[in-house]
Design a protein around this motif. Structure first.
Motif, PDB file in Angstrom:
ATOM      1  N   ALA A 371     -26.566  29.420  13.044  1.00 52.33           N
ATOM      2  CA  ALA A 371     -25.900  30.046  11.894  1.00 52.33           C
ATOM      3  C   ALA A 371     -24.658  29.260  11.502  1.00 52.33           C
ATOM      4  O   ALA A 371     -24.382  29.066  10.312  1.00 52.33           O
ATOM      5  CB  ALA A 371     -25.543  31.488  12.228  1.00 52.33           C
ATOM      6  N   LEU A 372     -23.917  28.804  12.503  1.00 53.29           N
ATOM      7  CA  LEU A 372     -22.726  28.005  12.236  1.00 53.29           C
ATOM      8  C   LEU A 372     -23.102  26.711  11.516  1.00 53.29           C
ATOM      9  O   LEU A 372     -22.463  26.323  10.533  1.00 53.29           O
ATOM     10  CB  LEU A 372     -22.019  27.703  13.559  1.00 53.29           C
ATOM     11  N   ALA A 373     -24.150  26.069  11.985  1.00 51.83           N
ATOM     12  CA  ALA A 373     -24.595  24.812  11.377  1.00 51.83           C
ATOM     13  C   ALA A 373     -25.094  25.036   9.950  1.00 51.83           C
ATOM     14  O   ALA A 373     -24.848  24.216   9.057  1.00 51.83           O
ATOM     15  CB  ALA A 373     -25.693  24.181  12.230  1.00 51.83           C
ATOM     16  N   ALA A 374     -25.797  26.142   9.724  1.00 49.44           N
ATOM     17  CA  ALA A 374     -26.329  26.407   8.388  1.00 49.44           C
ATOM     18  C   ALA A 374     -25.208  26.588   7.375  1.00 49.44           C
ATOM     19  O   ALA A 374     -25.248  26.023   6.273  1.00 49.44           O
ATOM     20  CB  ALA A 374     -27.217  27.651   8.426  1.00 49.44           C
ATOM     21  N   ALA A 375     -24.202  27.387   7.723  1.00 52.45           N
ATOM     22  CA  ALA A 375     -23.089  27.618   6.799  1.00 52.45           C
ATOM     23  C   ALA A 375     -22.284  26.342   6.578  1.00 52.45           C
ATOM     24  O   ALA A 375     -21.876  26.032   5.453  1.00 52.45           O
ATOM     25  CB  ALA A 375     -22.200  28.729   7.337  1.00 52.45           C
ATOM     26  N   GLU A 376     -22.046  25.596   7.653  1.00 56.03           N
ATOM     27  CA  GLU A 376     -21.288  24.345   7.518  1.00 56.03           C
ATOM     28  C   GLU A 376     -22.023  23.365   6.625  1.00 56.03           C
ATOM     29  O   GLU A 376     -21.420  22.696   5.773  1.00 56.03           O
ATOM     30  CB  GLU A 376     -21.060  23.734   8.902  1.00 56.03           C
ATOM     31  N   ALA A 377     -23.337  23.275   6.775  1.00 54.56           N
ATOM     32  CA  ALA A 377     -24.117  22.324   5.991  1.00 54.56           C
ATOM     33  C   ALA A 377     -24.069  22.659   4.501  1.00 54.56           C
ATOM     34  O   ALA A 377     -23.926  21.770   3.653  1.00 54.56           O
ATOM     35  CB  ALA A 377     -25.566  22.299   6.480  1.00 54.56           C
ATOM     36  N   GLU A 378     -24.186  23.946   4.180  1.00 53.71           N
ATOM     37  CA  GLU A 378     -24.139  24.331   2.765  1.00 53.71           C
ATOM     38  C   GLU A 378     -22.772  24.058   2.154  1.00 53.71           C
ATOM     39  O   GLU A 378     -22.666  23.587   1.009  1.00 53.71           O
ATOM     40  CB  GLU A 378     -24.508  25.803   2.599  1.00 53.71           C
ATOM     41  N   PHE A 379     -21.724  24.348   2.894  1.00 50.46           N
ATOM     42  CA  PHE A 379     -20.382  24.111   2.372  1.00 50.46           C
ATOM     43  C   PHE A 379     -20.128  22.609   2.224  1.00 50.46           C
ATOM     44  O   PHE A 379     -19.550  22.150   1.237  1.00 50.46           O
ATOM     45  CB  PHE A 379     -19.356  24.762   3.289  1.00 50.46           C
ATOM     46  N   ARG A 380     -20.581  21.842   3.212  1.00 48.72           N
ATOM     47  CA  ARG A 380     -20.378  20.388   3.130  1.00 48.72           C
ATOM     48  C   ARG A 380     -21.138  19.800   1.939  1.00 48.72           C
ATOM     49  O   ARG A 380     -20.639  18.919   1.235  1.00 48.72           O
ATOM     50  CB  ARG A 380     -20.824  19.724   4.438  1.00 48.72           C
ATOM     51  N   ARG A 381     -22.330  20.317   1.689  1.00 50.35           N
ATOM     52  CA  ARG A 381     -23.106  19.828   0.550  1.00 50.35           C
ATOM     53  C   ARG A 381     -22.371  20.106  -0.767  1.00 50.35           C
ATOM     54  O   ARG A 381     -22.351  19.251  -1.657  1.00 50.35           O
ATOM     55  CB  ARG A 381     -24.491  20.478   0.537  1.00 50.35           C
ATOM     56  N   LEU A 382     -21.776  21.281  -0.883  1.00 54.94           N
ATOM     57  CA  LEU A 382     -21.036  21.593  -2.107  1.00 54.94           C
ATOM     58  C   LEU A 382     -19.839  20.670  -2.268  1.00 54.94           C
ATOM     59  O   LEU A 382     -19.538  20.203  -3.370  1.00 54.94           O
ATOM     60  CB  LEU A 382     -20.585  23.055  -2.084  1.00 54.94           C
ATOM     61  N   ARG A 383     -19.134  20.397  -1.151  1.00 53.22           N
ATOM     62  CA  ARG A 383     -17.962  19.522  -1.242  1.00 53.22           C
ATOM     63  C   ARG A 383     -18.352  18.071  -1.528  1.00 53.22           C
ATOM     64  O   ARG A 383     -17.557  17.309  -2.072  1.00 53.22           O
ATOM     65  CB  ARG A 383     -17.141  19.597   0.052  1.00 53.22           C
ATOM     66  N   GLN A 384     -19.546  17.670  -1.128  1.00 48.36           N
ATOM     67  CA  GLN A 384     -19.986  16.290  -1.364  1.00 48.36           C
ATOM     68  C   GLN A 384     -20.551  16.093  -2.774  1.00 48.36           C
ATOM     69  O   GLN A 384     -20.238  15.098  -3.443  1.00 48.36           O
ATOM     70  CB  GLN A 384     -21.048  15.906  -0.333  1.00 48.36           C
ATOM     71  N   LEU A 495     -27.245  17.419   3.962  1.00 52.79           N
ATOM     72  CA  LEU A 495     -28.393  17.931   3.228  1.00 52.79           C
ATOM     73  C   LEU A 495     -28.579  17.138   1.941  1.00 52.79           C
ATOM     74  O   LEU A 495     -27.628  16.590   1.384  1.00 52.79           O
ATOM     75  CB  LEU A 495     -28.194  19.411   2.891  1.00 52.79           C
ATOM     76  N   ALA A 496     -29.797  17.091   1.470  1.00 50.99           N
ATOM     77  CA  ALA A 496     -30.054  16.477   0.167  1.00 50.99           C
ATOM     78  C   ALA A 496     -29.334  17.278  -0.910  1.00 50.99           C
ATOM     79  O   ALA A 496     -29.033  18.461  -0.747  1.00 50.99           O
ATOM     80  CB  ALA A 496     -31.551  16.454  -0.104  1.00 50.99           C
ATOM     81  N   ALA A 497     -29.028  16.637  -2.019  1.00 50.41           N
ATOM     82  CA  ALA A 497     -28.321  17.311  -3.105  1.00 50.41           C
ATOM     83  C   ALA A 497     -29.063  18.578  -3.509  1.00 50.41           C
ATOM     84  O   ALA A 497     -30.293  18.619  -3.537  1.00 50.41           O
ATOM     85  CB  ALA A 497     -28.186  16.377  -4.302  1.00 50.41           C
TER      86      ALA A 497
END
Length: 528
Positions: A371-384, A495-497
């Motif tokens: 769950a931690l990884a899923a939320a971090e990945a989505e937030f990182r994708r938005l910031r990237q 994650l991919a865009a």
């Protein structure tokens, strides 16, 4: 409907900790740039400052018909308490209900009840971190009710009776309230705030105070605290009701113009800031009485209270956009991710000493790391990559719809809701704005906004000390495991865009031959 435009608000500092007033402060008003002048005060509001420094604002409201709501506050709460005074602001508030110059012990509640004003429902008070306020909601604005209300409120200002025997009786009430507060959830929240900001004054100034201080506080201790901080320069009065504004203003002036205090203003407590050198850290709170939850926060210095410039408002609007977009992505991911039950981003700020940006995560079962990884990945994708144009327009429309809704309910806003909102406007030195002006201003602030603007706002807001992770529940991971899970999540491939989901298509493109209108008419007839 929020109609103020300023820093602060009646909300929390960190992760839902019930500090109620943690975001409203008493710092001097921020110098306003010329850009702030494009949001004028609602012309229906009449405001002013008495010669003694007390600030007030009144507005007419015919809902409910005949009613009047009054709020009196001092912009002083538990934040200003010395270590030996922790809990005195709240104790003083209690004493204002027990006995005052014009109401001997037990008299106030009796007199109010005879006028149809019920304790707790219509007559209450709250001590917060940066303010203490008293409320009266009157069913009728006749002279008898208003006279009693303002006699008592003026007594709150400079007529509270601190008799030693009354203090002893009230001490038990305050201690019982403190005991009732010690639920599993509250103990956990207190631990989280101390973990997040051990260097911050706000994390050690919960209004309920310390038991040791409450047990030994004397009548003289309470009197000194009251006399030091209850001053007209610190006070505000908000009033809304079914009376002409001139009449309401006259009642305020009649009650408070003669309130005088001597001596210089006391010095305010200093304001610290989060330690910018602090990196990733974690806290684990195992307790079968707590629901499973993860929070990941970054802290940065808080901002001053006061009216916002155009640039400040635009920054706040961009913040709202990226939070809305990320939360939509997290909700969609939770529908199919085997590890994530729920997730959302939240902003807690800007308080005097800190603001926080947090990811709040609920794992499925014991899938904490996933769950931690899923939320971090989505937030990182938005910031990237930022949002898509479709996401941006959808988020803009959410805010526009809220503002349009505010316009539609103006005529039905109740006196007590208006009084509460005006009070917060006074305490935060913000601007009370007519809803149509808010919608107009939003159009100006968001003119030509781009996905890149939103991306940069997310990057800006995910900064400061931390990330600081806390996990609570029946069997959360240990501290080291949480830190390791976060570092692994950050190091994972990006994650991919993000791709917008396909636009749903209308399934009934061809109705065949026939006359739809006639069929519809026959259907209505057959159902009659």
């Amino acid at each position: 409907m929020k109609r103020t435009c300023g820093r602060g608000g009646a909300t929390t500092l960190f992760l839902g900790v019930l500090l109620l007033g943690a975001l409203v402060g008493a710092a001097p008003a921020q110098a306003q740039s010329t850009a702030a002048a494009d949001l004028p005060q609602d012309p229906a509001l009449r405001s002013g400052t008495l010669d003694n420094g007390l600030r007030y604002a009144v507005i007419r409201s015919a809902a409910p018909k005949g009613s009047v709501s009054i709020r009196f506050a001092v912009d002083v709460g538990s934040y200003e308490e010395a270590e030996s005074e922790r809990g005195l602001a709240h104790f003083v508030e209690h004493m204002a209900f027990r006995a005052t110059t014009h109401f001997e012990e037990g008299r106030l509640e009796h007199d109010l009840a005879e006028l149809g004003v019920a304790a707790g429902r219509d007559h209450n008070a709250f001590t917060q971190m940066f303010s203490t306020f008293y409320q009266l909601d009157l069913p009728d604005g006749d002279a008898a009710r208003l006279g009693l209300a303002f006699r008592w409120l003026r007594d709150v200002a400079d007529g509270v009776v601190f008799a030693p025997e009354a203090v002893e009786r009230e001490r038990g009430v305050v201690l019982a309230e403190k005991e009732a507060r010690n639920s599993n959830d509250q103990v956990a929240e207190d631990a989280i705030t101390r973990f997040q900001g051990p260097e911050l004054r706000s994390t050690a100034r919960a209004p309920i105070g310390l038991e040791a201080v409450l047990r030994r506080a004397s009548a003289e201790d309470l009197r000194r605290f009251h006399d030091r901080w209850y001053r007209p320069e610190h006070a505000v009065v908000a009033m809304a009701g079914d009376l002409p504004v001139e009449v309401m203003e006259g009642w305020i002036k009649g009650a408070f113009e003669t309130w005088k205090t001597a001596g210089p203003l006391p010095a305010r407590a200093s304001r610290a800031a989060p330690d910018p050198r602090r990196g990733v850290d974690a806290l684990t709170l195992p307790d079968a009485g707590l629901s499973d939850r993860l929070d990941v926060c970054r802290l940065r210095p808080g901002g001053p209270v006061g009216a916002l410039s155009l640039a400040d408002r635009r920054a706040a609007d961009l913040q709202d956009l990226w939070v809305t977009i990320l939360n939509a992505r997290l909700a969609a991911r939770a529908d199919h991710d085997p590890t994530l039950l729920d997730g959302q981003a939240s902003i807690y700020g800007a308080a005097r000493d800190a603001a926080a940006t947090c990811l709040e995560i609920a794992p499925k079962g014991q899938a904490w790391a996933g769950a931690l990884a899923a939320a971090e990945a989505e937030f990182r994708r938005l910031r990237q990559d930022g949002p898509t144009e479709t996401e941006l327009e959808a988020a803009l429309e959410v805010r526009r719809a809220t503002l349009r809704g505010g316009i539609s309910v103006v005529s039905t806003e109740t006196a007590n809701d208006l009084a509460d909102e005006i009070l917060q406007t006074l305490l935060t030195r913000a601007v009370f704005v007519e809803p149509r002006q808010l919608l107009r201003a939003y159009g100006v602030e968001m003119e030509n906004v781009t996905p890149e603007d939103v991306r940069l706002a997310a990057v800006r807001d995910w900064a400061g000390s931390g990330p600081l992770i806390d996990a609570q529940g029946e069997a959360p991971p240990a501290r080291a495991a949480l830190i390791d899970a976060w570092r692994q999540a950050e190091a994972a491939p990006a994650l991919a865009a993000f791709q917008d989901p396909p636009t749903p298509t209308w399934a009934y493109e061809d109705f065949g031959r026939g006359r739809v209108g006639s069929a519809a008419r026959r259907a209505r007839i057959s159902c009659a």
